[in-house]
Structures are given as structure tokens and as C-alpha cells.
Scaffold this motif. Structure first.
Motif, PDB file in Angstrom:
ATOM      1  N   SER A 168       0.834  -1.109  -0.123  1.00 10.53           N
ATOM      2  CA  SER A 168      -0.036  -0.016   0.042  1.00 10.53           C
ATOM      3  C   SER A 168       0.750   1.224  -0.064  1.00 10.53           C
ATOM      4  O   SER A 168       0.230   2.205   0.546  1.00 10.53           O
ATOM      5  N   GLY A 169       2.201   1.196  -0.446  1.00 12.14           N
ATOM      6  CA  GLY A 169       3.047   2.356  -0.591  1.00 12.14           C
ATOM      7  C   GLY A 169       3.914   2.170  -1.723  1.00 12.14           C
ATOM      8  O   GLY A 169       4.218   1.009  -2.077  1.00 12.14           O
ATOM      9  N   VAL A 170       4.413   3.120  -2.162  1.00 13.87           N
ATOM     10  CA  VAL A 170       5.272   3.151  -3.510  1.00 13.87           C
ATOM     11  C   VAL A 170       6.428   4.174  -3.088  1.00 13.87           C
ATOM     12  O   VAL A 170       6.126   5.441  -2.749  1.00 13.87           O
ATOM     13  N   TRP A 171       7.750   3.781  -3.298  1.00 15.47           N
ATOM     14  CA  TRP A 171       8.933   4.668  -3.049  1.00 15.47           C
ATOM     15  C   TRP A 171       9.826   4.513  -4.181  1.00 15.47           C
ATOM     16  O   TRP A 171      10.118   3.450  -4.760  1.00 15.47           O
ATOM     17  N   PHE A 172      10.280   5.420  -4.715  1.00 17.65           N
ATOM     18  CA  PHE A 172      11.218   5.620  -5.846  1.00 17.65           C
ATOM     19  C   PHE A 172      12.709   5.492  -5.657  1.00 17.65           C
ATOM     20  O   PHE A 172      13.360   6.538  -5.237  1.00 17.65           O
ATOM     21  N   LEU A 173      13.052   4.222  -5.674  1.00 16.78           N
ATOM     22  CA  LEU A 173      14.553   4.128  -5.258  1.00 16.78           C
ATOM     23  C   LEU A 173      15.011   2.671  -5.789  1.00 16.78           C
ATOM     24  O   LEU A 173      14.019   1.613  -6.140  1.00 16.78           O
ATOM     25  N   GLU A 174      16.287   2.567  -5.604  1.00 17.95           N
ATOM     26  CA  GLU A 174      16.645   1.018  -5.867  1.00 17.95           C
ATOM     27  C   GLU A 174      17.097   0.304  -4.682  1.00 17.95           C
ATOM     28  O   GLU A 174      17.758   0.982  -3.877  1.00 17.95           O
ATOM     29  N   PRO A 175      16.397  -0.866  -4.184  1.00 18.13           N
ATOM     30  CA  PRO A 175      16.614  -1.305  -2.842  1.00 18.13           C
ATOM     31  C   PRO A 175      18.129  -1.746  -2.647  1.00 18.13           C
ATOM     32  O   PRO A 175      18.581  -1.960  -3.547  1.00 18.13           O
ATOM     33  N   GLY A 176      18.365  -1.823  -1.707  1.00 18.28           N
ATOM     34  CA  GLY A 176      19.850  -2.238  -1.256  1.00 18.28           C
ATOM     35  C   GLY A 176      20.368  -1.689   0.086  1.00 18.28           C
ATOM     36  O   GLY A 176      19.384  -1.210   0.792  1.00 18.28           O
ATOM     37  N   MET A 177      21.458  -2.189   0.447  1.00 23.14           N
ATOM     38  CA  MET A 177      22.109  -1.833   1.815  1.00 23.14           C
ATOM     39  C   MET A 177      23.365  -1.026   1.497  1.00 23.14           C
ATOM     40  O   MET A 177      24.349  -1.177   1.447  1.00 23.14           O
ATOM     41  N   PRO A 178      23.126   0.449   1.505  1.00 20.37           N
ATOM     42  CA  PRO A 178      21.827   1.231   1.597  1.00 20.37           C
ATOM     43  C   PRO A 178      21.049   1.470   0.210  1.00 20.37           C
ATOM     44  O   PRO A 178      21.590   1.040  -0.824  1.00 20.37           O
ATOM     45  N   PRO A 179      19.938   1.801   0.239  1.00 25.30           N
ATOM     46  CA  PRO A 179      19.121   1.887  -0.866  1.00 25.30           C
ATOM     47  C   PRO A 179      19.858   3.115  -1.889  1.00 25.30           C
ATOM     48  O   PRO A 179      20.398   3.969  -1.221  1.00 25.30           O
ATOM     49  N   GLN A 180      19.628   3.003  -3.018  1.00 26.09           N
ATOM     50  CA  GLN A 180      19.965   3.971  -4.014  1.00 26.09           C
ATOM     51  C   GLN A 180      18.989   4.723  -4.853  1.00 26.09           C
ATOM     52  O   GLN A 180      17.775   4.421  -4.592  1.00 26.09           O
ATOM     53  N   VAL A 181      19.436   5.927  -5.348  1.00 27.03           N
ATOM     54  CA  VAL A 181      18.399   6.563  -6.071  1.00 27.03           C
ATOM     55  C   VAL A 181      17.783   5.859  -7.208  1.00 27.03           C
ATOM     56  O   VAL A 181      18.660   4.999  -7.740  1.00 27.03           O
ATOM     57  N   GLY A 182      16.617   5.960  -7.421  1.00 33.91           N
ATOM     58  CA  GLY A 182      15.810   5.199  -8.086  1.00 33.91           C
ATOM     59  C   GLY A 182      15.111   5.804  -9.421  1.00 33.91           C
ATOM     60  O   GLY A 182      14.358   5.071 -10.354  1.00 33.91           O
ATOM     61  N   LEU A 183      15.727   7.137  -9.594  1.00 37.92           N
ATOM     62  CA  LEU A 183      15.118   7.968 -10.922  1.00 37.92           C
ATOM     63  C   LEU A 183      16.284   8.545 -11.706  1.00 37.92           C
ATOM     64  O   LEU A 183      17.137   8.886 -10.880  1.00 37.92           O
ATOM     65  N   GLY A 184      15.984   8.434 -12.787  1.00 37.30           N
ATOM     66  CA  GLY A 184      17.207   9.196 -13.730  1.00 37.30           C
ATOM     67  C   GLY A 184      16.357  10.013 -14.704  1.00 37.30           C
ATOM     68  O   GLY A 184      15.588   9.746 -15.865  1.00 37.30           O
ATOM     69  N   LEU A 185      16.386  11.449 -14.217  1.00 35.25           N
ATOM     70  CA  LEU A 185      15.432  12.406 -14.648  1.00 35.25           C
ATOM     71  C   LEU A 185      16.572  13.730 -14.865  1.00 35.25           C
ATOM     72  O   LEU A 185      17.243  14.004 -14.028  1.00 35.25           O
ATOM     73  N   PRO A 186      16.189  14.655 -15.801  1.00 37.96           N
ATOM     74  CA  PRO A 186      16.853  15.785 -15.910  1.00 37.96           C
ATOM     75  C   PRO A 186      16.504  16.683 -14.908  1.00 37.96           C
ATOM     76  O   PRO A 186      15.188  16.804 -14.443  1.00 37.96           O
ATOM     77  N   GLU A 187      17.469  17.555 -14.461  1.00 40.87           N
ATOM     78  CA  GLU A 187      17.253  18.581 -13.680  1.00 40.87           C
ATOM     79  C   GLU A 187      16.253  19.549 -14.202  1.00 40.87           C
ATOM     80  O   GLU A 187      16.425  20.142 -15.314  1.00 40.87           O
ATOM     81  N   LEU A 188      15.128  20.166 -13.374  1.00 41.69           N
ATOM     82  CA  LEU A 188      14.342  21.081 -13.893  1.00 41.69           C
ATOM     83  C   LEU A 188      14.602  22.456 -13.763  1.00 41.69           C
ATOM     84  O   LEU A 188      14.935  22.614 -12.662  1.00 41.69           O
ATOM     85  N   ASP A 189      14.229  23.199 -14.561  1.00 40.05           N
ATOM     86  CA  ASP A 189      14.417  24.639 -14.132  1.00 40.05           C
ATOM     87  C   ASP A 189      13.325  25.272 -13.401  1.00 40.05           C
ATOM     88  O   ASP A 189      12.297  24.524 -13.227  1.00 40.05           O
ATOM     89  N   GLU A 190      13.562  26.415 -12.883  1.00 43.38           N
ATOM     90  CA  GLU A 190      12.236  27.016 -12.200  1.00 43.38           C
ATOM     91  C   GLU A 190      11.210  27.169 -12.863  1.00 43.38           C
ATOM     92  O   GLU A 190      11.074  27.411 -14.172  1.00 43.38           O
ATOM     93  N   GLY A 191       9.923  26.789 -12.282  1.00 44.55           N
ATOM     94  CA  GLY A 191       8.878  26.783 -13.128  1.00 44.55           C
ATOM     95  C   GLY A 191       8.231  25.514 -13.270  1.00 44.55           C
ATOM     96  O   GLY A 191       7.110  25.433 -13.845  1.00 44.55           O
ATOM     97  N   TRP A 192       8.858  24.578 -12.758  1.00 44.30           N
ATOM     98  CA  TRP A 192       8.663  23.149 -13.088  1.00 44.30           C
ATOM     99  C   TRP A 192       8.957  22.168 -11.866  1.00 44.30           C
ATOM    100  O   TRP A 192      10.061  22.434 -11.366  1.00 44.30           O
TER     101      TRP A 192
END
Length: 295
Positions: free
Chosen positions: A151-175
Motif C-alpha cells: 500500500s505504498g510506493v517509493w522511488f528507489l533502488e533497494p539495497g544496503m543502503p538504498p540508491q537513487v531510483g530515478l534518472g531524470l533531468p534537472e528541472l528549471d524554475e517553473g517546473w
């Protein structure tokens, strides 16, 4: 009688000359035409506004709306001819309907440089999402272990420790980015975020435990437990198997509580999905918008 006729002739000549002078001083205008699909209805509080960049300065070409079918309220705009011919770039922004600021907002959605009498415009000014990737897990850290874990969702790569789970470009102000779970057809937010290894801006559905998000070597991660305060049409806790997980790109300020046009990542959760196991996000249904401007 001759004096009267002469006076009339002089007045007529002066009047004609004055009219000619007015005509010479009348600004010359040209039409700018916009052809684009994929824009959405912004509602009553926001409008789209076009801009031409002339000598580095923005000049408004006018505002328009889009209906629920994606049709523009107008696609032709009257612009000063000299300004239009000198324009180097076209930019489309999202603006408040009652906007006290004459300058463009930070929420720039389309842009393109003129080549001759046309410009190919696209949404790369928001970000290039063509190589985006993502992973998530099903888990509910805010109500203890082995409780309602789907019943929950988390955007990560599981591990010890967990790692970043998203590869997305950095957004400018306004988004900003926003996560969603579409549960029984109802899009439910997991929160907005700008950093991929940080807590997001929302925890209104999470449980009582003082564990705001899974954390790893790179920090905390965006996501949400769906445990309390369920919105209309949804019951919490839930089982996210069969639901669709989506990442959107939202205007800031946001025009609507619903998901925006840009959906670079999405994945339907398999009916046999396991909790605490990485699930890959795929390419979403709307990654980019393109169009053409003609002068």
C-alpha cells in the motif's frame, strides 16, 4: 466666391495631406500562426502566452486557451511586422489569467528558433526525457514492517543502503516532478519533488511512525504510503498491484490538482508483484510536445 473656393481647396489639400501622414505612421502588422497539438486545458485560472524574442527581449504575441479536446481558442496572432521579422526565437509560457507581471513567467513550455519564416518548437525547454529511467518498490515504512506492504510506493533502488531510483533531468524554475499511483482509475499523488534523493513535499497519506521515507547513502527518497486520509473514490490501506505508477512534470505554480500533460515514466504494477523488490518504470504516454510557428 473665388475666395471661398480657394479656401475650400486649401483646406481639402491640408486634410488630404494629414490623412496621408496618419497612414504613413500607422504601424504595419503581420500574422503569426501557431500549429501545435498535445497542449491541455489549463482551466480558468491560467492561459498560454506566446512570446517572440527580439534583440534578447521578449515581446508578447498574445494569449489563448485550449479546450478539453486540445483545440486552441485561436492560432493566428497580429504582431508588429518589424518586430516579427526581427524575432530570433518563439517561446510559449503558462501565465495566470489575471497577470500583473508583463514579463514572461518561469513556466516555459515550448520554444524554438526561427529559420526563415518558420520555427520548429518543442518542449525540450522543459527537459529532454527521452533517456529517462526509473525504479520503485512497494513498501510502507510508516506503519512498521510487514504491515500493508503493498500500500505504498517509493522511488528507489533497494539495497544496503538504498540508491537513487530515478534518472531524470534537472528541472528549471517553473517546473516540478510529481509521483502518482492511479488506483481504480483515480490518480493519487505521492508528492511533488525537484531532487531525486530527497523527501518530497507531501506526506498526507502516510502513517504515524516517525519514518518519513526510506533513506540511504544519498539521502531520503520521494514516495508515499497510502494509509490514511484517502481521497474520494479510494480506500486506504490498498493493494497497488494492478494500479499504474506515473511520474509527471508539473507547472509551478500548478494549474490543477490532476496530473499534467508531461508523463515521462509510467508502469502498471503486475498482479503478482512482490513488495520490497525493484520494479522498472517504462516510457510514459506523453514525453514531448512539438509544433510549428510561421510568420
Amino acid at each position: 466666391m473665388k475666395k471661398i473656393l480657394l479656401t475650400i481647396a486649401v483646406v481639402s489639400t491640408l486634410t488630404f495631406a494629414a490623412c496621408n501622414d496618419d497612414d504613413d505612421n500607422t504601424p504595419k502588422t503581420s500574422n503569426l500562426s501557431l500549429s501545435v497539438s498535445g497542449l491541455e486545458n489549463l482551466g480558468a485560472d491560467y492561459v498560454y502566452e506566446g512570446w517572440i524574442i527580439v534583440g534578447g527581449s521578449p515581446v508578447s504575441t498574445g494569449t489563448f486557451n485550449v479546450n478539453d479536446s486540445g483545440e486552441l481558442s485561436r492560432s493566428s496572432f497580429v504582431v508588429d511586422s518589424d518586430m516579427l521579422s526581427a524575432a530570433s526565437t518563439f517561446v510559449l509560457t503558462i501565465e495566470p489569467t489575471n497577470d500583473p507581471d508583463p514579463a514572461p513567467s518561469s513556466t516555459k513550455i515550448l520554444a524554438g528558433d526561427f529559420s526563415g519564416n518558420s520555427a520548429s518548437i518543442n518542449s525540450n525547454i522543459v527537459g529532454d526525457f527521452s533517456s529517462s529511467w526509473g525504479k520503485f518498490i512497494l513498501a510502507t515504512p510508516t506503519d512498521g514492517e510487514n504491515t500493508n506492504e503493498r500500500s505504498g510506493v517509493w522511488f528507489l533502488e533497494p539495497g544496503m543502503p538504498p540508491q537513487v531510483g530515478l534518472g531524470l533531468p534537472e528541472l528549471d524554475e517553473g517546473w516540478k516532478y510529481e509521483g502518482w499511483a492511479v488506483i481504480n482509475g483515480v490518480p493519487v499523488t505521492t508528492g511533488k519533488f525537484t531532487k531525486l534523493a530527497a523527501t518530497d513535499e507531501f506526506d498526507g497519506f502516510s502513517g504515524p511512525m516517525d519514518l518519513p521515507a526510506p533513506n540511504g547513502a544519498d539521502g531520503f527518497f520521494p514516495g508515499e504510503d497510502f494509509l490514511v486520509n484517502a481521497p474520494d473514490g479510494v480506500t486506504f490501506p490498498t493493494d497497488l498491484r494492478g494500479s499504474t505508477i506515473v511520474i509527471t512534470v508539473e507547472p509551478n505554480p500548478d494549474n490543477s490538482p490532476a496530473p499534467f500533460t508531461f508523463k515521462p515514466l509510467a508502469k502498471k504494477v503486475a498482479d503478482d508483484a512482490q513488495d520490497h523488490v525493484a520494479i522498472d518504470l517504462g516510457t510514459g504516454p506523453s514525453v514531448a510536445i512539438t509544433g510549428t510557428v510561421s510568420r
